[in-house]
Design a protein around this motif. Structure first.
Motif, short mmCIF file in Angstrom:
data_model
loop_
_atom_site.label_atom_id
_atom_site.label_comp_id
_atom_site.label_asym_id
_atom_site.label_seq_id
_atom_site.Cartn_x
_atom_site.Cartn_y
_atom_site.Cartn_z
N PRO A 89 0.84 -1.20 0.00
CA PRO A 89 0.00 0.00 0.00
C PRO A 89 0.87 1.25 0.00
CG PRO A 89 -0.76 -1.60 1.62
CD PRO A 89 0.54 -2.11 1.11
N ALA A 90 0.34 2.31 -0.61
CA ALA A 90 1.14 3.53 -0.78
C ALA A 90 1.66 4.06 0.54
CB ALA A 90 0.31 4.59 -1.50
N ALA A 91 0.82 4.03 1.58
CA ALA A 91 1.23 4.57 2.88
C ALA A 91 2.35 3.77 3.51
CB ALA A 91 0.04 4.62 3.81
N ALA A 92 2.45 2.48 3.15
CA ALA A 92 3.46 1.63 3.76
C ALA A 92 4.79 1.67 3.03
CB ALA A 92 2.95 0.18 3.81
N ARG A 93 4.78 2.19 1.79
CA ARG A 93 6.01 2.13 0.99
C ARG A 93 7.17 2.90 1.58
NH1 ARG A 93 2.99 2.71 -4.85
NH2 ARG A 93 1.88 0.72 -4.75
N PRO A 94 7.00 4.14 2.08
CA PRO A 94 8.15 4.83 2.68
C PRO A 94 8.76 4.08 3.85
CG PRO A 94 6.37 6.39 2.22
CD PRO A 94 5.81 5.01 2.03
N GLN A 95 7.90 3.50 4.72
CA GLN A 95 8.41 2.76 5.86
C GLN A 95 9.15 1.51 5.41
OE1 GLN A 95 5.37 3.93 5.52
NE2 GLN A 95 4.81 5.16 7.33
N ALA A 96 8.58 0.82 4.41
CA ALA A 96 9.23 -0.39 3.90
C ALA A 96 10.56 -0.04 3.25
CB ALA A 96 8.32 -1.09 2.89
N ALA A 97 10.60 1.07 2.50
CA ALA A 97 11.85 1.50 1.87
C ALA A 97 12.89 1.84 2.92
CB ALA A 97 11.58 2.69 0.96
N ALA A 98 12.47 2.51 3.99
CA ALA A 98 13.40 2.87 5.06
C ALA A 98 13.97 1.62 5.72
CB ALA A 98 12.70 3.75 6.09
N ARG A 99 13.10 0.61 5.94
CA ARG A 99 13.58 -0.64 6.53
C ARG A 99 14.59 -1.32 5.60
NH1 ARG A 99 8.12 -1.23 8.02
NH2 ARG A 99 7.76 -2.64 6.25
N SER A 100 14.28 -1.32 4.31
CA SER A 100 15.18 -1.94 3.35
C SER A 100 16.53 -1.25 3.34
CB SER A 100 14.56 -1.89 1.95
OG SER A 100 15.44 -2.41 0.98
N GLU A 101 16.55 0.08 3.34
CA GLU A 101 17.80 0.82 3.36
C GLU A 101 18.57 0.56 4.65
OE1 GLU A 101 20.93 3.54 2.60
OE2 GLU A 101 19.61 2.26 1.40
N ALA A 102 17.86 0.48 5.76
CA ALA A 102 18.52 0.19 7.04
C ALA A 102 19.14 -1.20 7.01
CB ALA A 102 17.52 0.31 8.19
N GLN A 103 18.46 -2.16 6.38
CA GLN A 103 18.99 -3.51 6.29
C GLN A 103 20.25 -3.56 5.44
OE1 GLN A 103 15.58 -5.60 4.79
NE2 GLN A 103 14.53 -5.66 6.78
N VAL A 104 20.27 -2.81 4.35
CA VAL A 104 21.46 -2.79 3.50
C VAL A 104 22.63 -2.18 4.26
CG1 VAL A 104 22.48 -1.84 1.40
CG2 VAL A 104 20.15 -2.71 1.36
N ARG A 105 22.39 -1.07 4.92
CA ARG A 105 23.45 -0.43 5.70
C ARG A 105 23.96 -1.37 6.80
NH1 ARG A 105 24.59 5.01 5.45
NH2 ARG A 105 23.45 6.15 3.85
N ALA A 106 23.04 -2.12 7.40
CA ALA A 106 23.45 -3.06 8.45
C ALA A 106 24.31 -4.18 7.85
CB ALA A 106 22.22 -3.64 9.14
N ARG A 107 23.95 -4.67 6.66
CA ARG A 107 24.76 -5.70 6.01
C ARG A 107 26.16 -5.19 5.71
NH1 ARG A 107 20.68 -7.53 2.27
NH2 ARG A 107 22.02 -7.77 0.46
N VAL A 108 26.23 -3.98 5.19
CA VAL A 108 27.54 -3.38 4.88
C VAL A 108 28.35 -3.22 6.17
CG1 VAL A 108 28.70 -1.32 4.03
CG2 VAL A 108 26.73 -2.24 2.79
N ALA A 109 27.71 -2.75 7.23
CA ALA A 109 28.40 -2.56 8.51
C ALA A 109 28.89 -3.89 9.07
CB ALA A 109 27.48 -1.87 9.51
N ASP A 110 28.07 -4.94 8.96
CA ASP A 110 28.47 -6.27 9.44
C ASP A 110 29.70 -6.78 8.68
OD1 ASP A 110 26.39 -6.28 11.23
OD2 ASP A 110 25.08 -7.56 10.02
#
Length: 588
Positions: free
Chosen positions: A6-27
């Motif tokens: 849903p449109a309202a959920a996309r920014p939150q989902a995108a933010a989670r995805s970006e946080a996950q990528v940054r966490a993978r890089v940090a790990d």
């Protein structure tokens, strides 16, 4: 992907995805540790010893196994972690930042081979390769033709069909990275003696299943760079292989390769930028440790050193803008990526290699060190140029773009709709990649449309913004002149330009694409998470360097530009953050 949310959920989902990528890089950065620590078994001393011995960096590979790096090359739909090309680049940059040889030998070659299978292979072939990669196996790709200046369409391996429907291979491929341990091999071979686009085919082979005596491994070749990579060869003597090995129909190999190059050129060029990040950090560290008076010294040597360091940082940002835009275009503008991938690979040897040699001014005699923290600089100087060679080198990139210039000039330049803002926002969520949308030449270029659009939209509130606006306007004039010159070219068969004038025109076009990327990144990151990207100082400095490369006469930049860029170099070094657009923490 978040596109179905849903449109309202996309920014939150995108933010989670970006946080996950940054966490993978940090790990991954934490797992590899501080490369300058002599006690770190994955640090510079250990990898330099492996390079001197011309062996693979075994401990580094073990750590990447522990991280599960091999799963990064397999699409999520097949059980891996590959959800976007940009994510793959970001996760691999810490590896290339440490050792280009480790990055190429461990996984980049496997991805290059696998991308042909993900794009062109049947479901059974994809699942077969995915299963192998997911358990840590390597794949190799056989395209190099050293006897013909790496012209892959002059293959010395031929395949003829048999009455039973199979194929018989003859000939040799002398230079294949990772062949000695590959459990899958993508082979390009000639299936039709007549020249033309239907002359070659691609095969997916299991080296272990090739009949004994019909396929022979050749001796290892050594290179000045990537010394730890194992380049072997293979010779076929009437070697039978099943028809099921074909990737796509017979005769589709050239088209398969050209589509694959759009991905591999972009990915490798973007990954190897991380080596220049390390070279810049090495030079800054050396300068801090050895210069009397530090960066505040007013001596002429200090001024030259500061100019070299800040110039290298601007070059890195300039190149990363084009590399990141080209990477994101694979998802957002796949029809147009043949031009962008070629431009970024074309500029690789010039901008990045010249940048590292410019940094040698800072190191002085330390440039020749092969041990300690300085040794990595010399290793990167040897390794980076090797990456730019081969079938995807400078001439191949020119051959891709030059035939498209007349159509682009007539139908797209100053007519095309501006590229979407998402193209210029690193880390923003991307739609799912659709290989079917890749085009060999579509006659469209939305990236260059950003140049006149952004030039007309710069506020000019202060001296730096006014300088940026002036430079952008000058480059728009250069772009118009380029269009006029391309339209005036002599054409063969009313389509293909002829004559030596094509080559400098392609060079100018690549630089103007880089300028468009710089302006797009600056313009579309106002109010974003990184205030530096929103600052006009770095963008003005980048456009200034591009204008000078184009031969334009430009005034000096306001002093604020150099001051702001120099301050960012110092800040990122002190805070241990990378020098690329992603500005992420780095150890050491």
């Amino acid at each position: 992907m978040v596109t179905n949310a849903p449109a309202a959920a996309r920014p939150q989902a995108a933010a989670r995805s970006e946080a996950q990528v940054r966490a993978r890089v940090a790990d991954l950065e934490a797992l590899l540790g501080d490369p300058t620590d002599p006690a770190n078994p994955a640090g510079y001393p250990a990898l330099l010893r492996a390079d001197d011995d011309a062996v693979r960096f075994a401990h580094g590979e073990e750590l990447l196994d522990d991280f599960g790096m091999h799963t990064e090359y397999v699409p999520a739909r097949l059980g891996g972690r590959l959800d976007s090309i940009e994510t793959l680049v970001r996760v691999m940059r810490p590896v290339f930042r440490r050792d280009v040889g480790l990055g190429m030998g461990y996984g980049a070659m496997s991805f290059m081979a696998a991308s042909d299978v993900w794009n062109e292979g049947g479901e059974d072939q994809q699942r077969w390769l995915a299963a192998r990669l997911l358990r840590g196996a390597r794949a190799a790709i056989a395209q190099h033709e050293t006897a013909h200046s790496n012209d892959y369409v002059r293959s010395r391996v031929t395949a003829r069909e048999t009455p039973s429907g199979g194929l018989v291979l003859s000939g040799r491929k002398p230079m294949i990275n990772n062949l000695d341990r590959a459990e899958a091999l993508v082979l390009f071979c000639r299936t039709d003696p007549a020249p033309g686009s239907r002359s070659h085919s691609a095969l997916l082979l299991d080296p272990a299943e090739l009949p004994a005596g019909r396929a022979t491994l050749l001796d290892r070749h050594m290179a000045l760079g990537l010394r730890g990579n194992v380049w072997g060869g293979i010779a076929f003597d009437d070697c039978p292989v099943p028809a099921s090995a074909l990737l796509g129909p017979v005769g589709s190999g050239v088209a398969t390769a050209l589509r694959s190059f759009q991905i591999s050129r972009t990915v490798i060029s973007s990954m190897v930028l991380a080596a220049v990040d390390t070279s810049l950090r090495t030079a800054v560290r050396f300068d801090h440790e050895h210069r009397s008076g530090g960066w505040t010294s007013g001596a002429s040597d200090s001024q030259r050193t500061t100019a070299a360091i800040t110039g290298a940082f601007v070059n890195l940002l300039l190149y990363d803008c084009l590399a990141t835009v080209a990477t994101r275009a694979i998802h957002l503008l796949p029809e147009q990526t043949s031009v962008y991938s070629s431009a970024v690979k074309y500029l690789l040897p010039r901008i990045l290699t010249e940048t590292m040699y410019d940094l040698s001014i800072v190191l002085g005699g330390g440039f020749y060190a092969r041990t300690g923290t300085l040794g990595i600089f010399q290793k990167h100087v040897r390794d980076v140029p090797v990456v730019s060679l081969g079938h995807a080198g400078t001439v191949a990139c020119q051959a891709t773009v030059i035939p498209q210039l007349p159509r682009l000039a007539a139908r797209s330049w100053f007519r095309e709709e501006e590229a979407p803002a998402a193209l210029f926002r690193p880390g923003q969520a991307l739609p799912e990649f659709d290989a079917g949308r890749l085009s060999l030449a579509c006659g469209r270029d939305g990236l260059s449309a950003t140049l006149p659009a952004a030039a007309a939209d710069i506020p000019g509130r202060g001296p730096v913004e006014r300088a940026l606006a002036q430079l952008a306007g000058l480059l728009v004039d250069e772009f118009r002149d380029l269009r006029d010159r391309v339209l005036a070219l002599e054409l063969r068969d009313r389509t293909t330009p002829v004559g030596a004038a094509c080559f400098p025109l392609m060079d100018r076009y690549a630089l103007l694409l880089a300028a468009s990327a710089v302006l797009g990144v600056w313009r579309h990151n106002q109010g974003g998470p990184d205030p530096f990207l929103a600052d006009p100082a770095w963008a003005a400095a980048a456009l200034h360097r591009i204008a000078r490369r184009l031969g334009a006469t430009v005034p000096d930049l306001p002093r604020e530009c150099e001051t702001r860029v120099r301050h960012e170099v110092q800040l990122r070094f002190s805070d241990q953050r990378g020098y690329d657009l992603y500005n992420t923490p780095v150890p050491g």
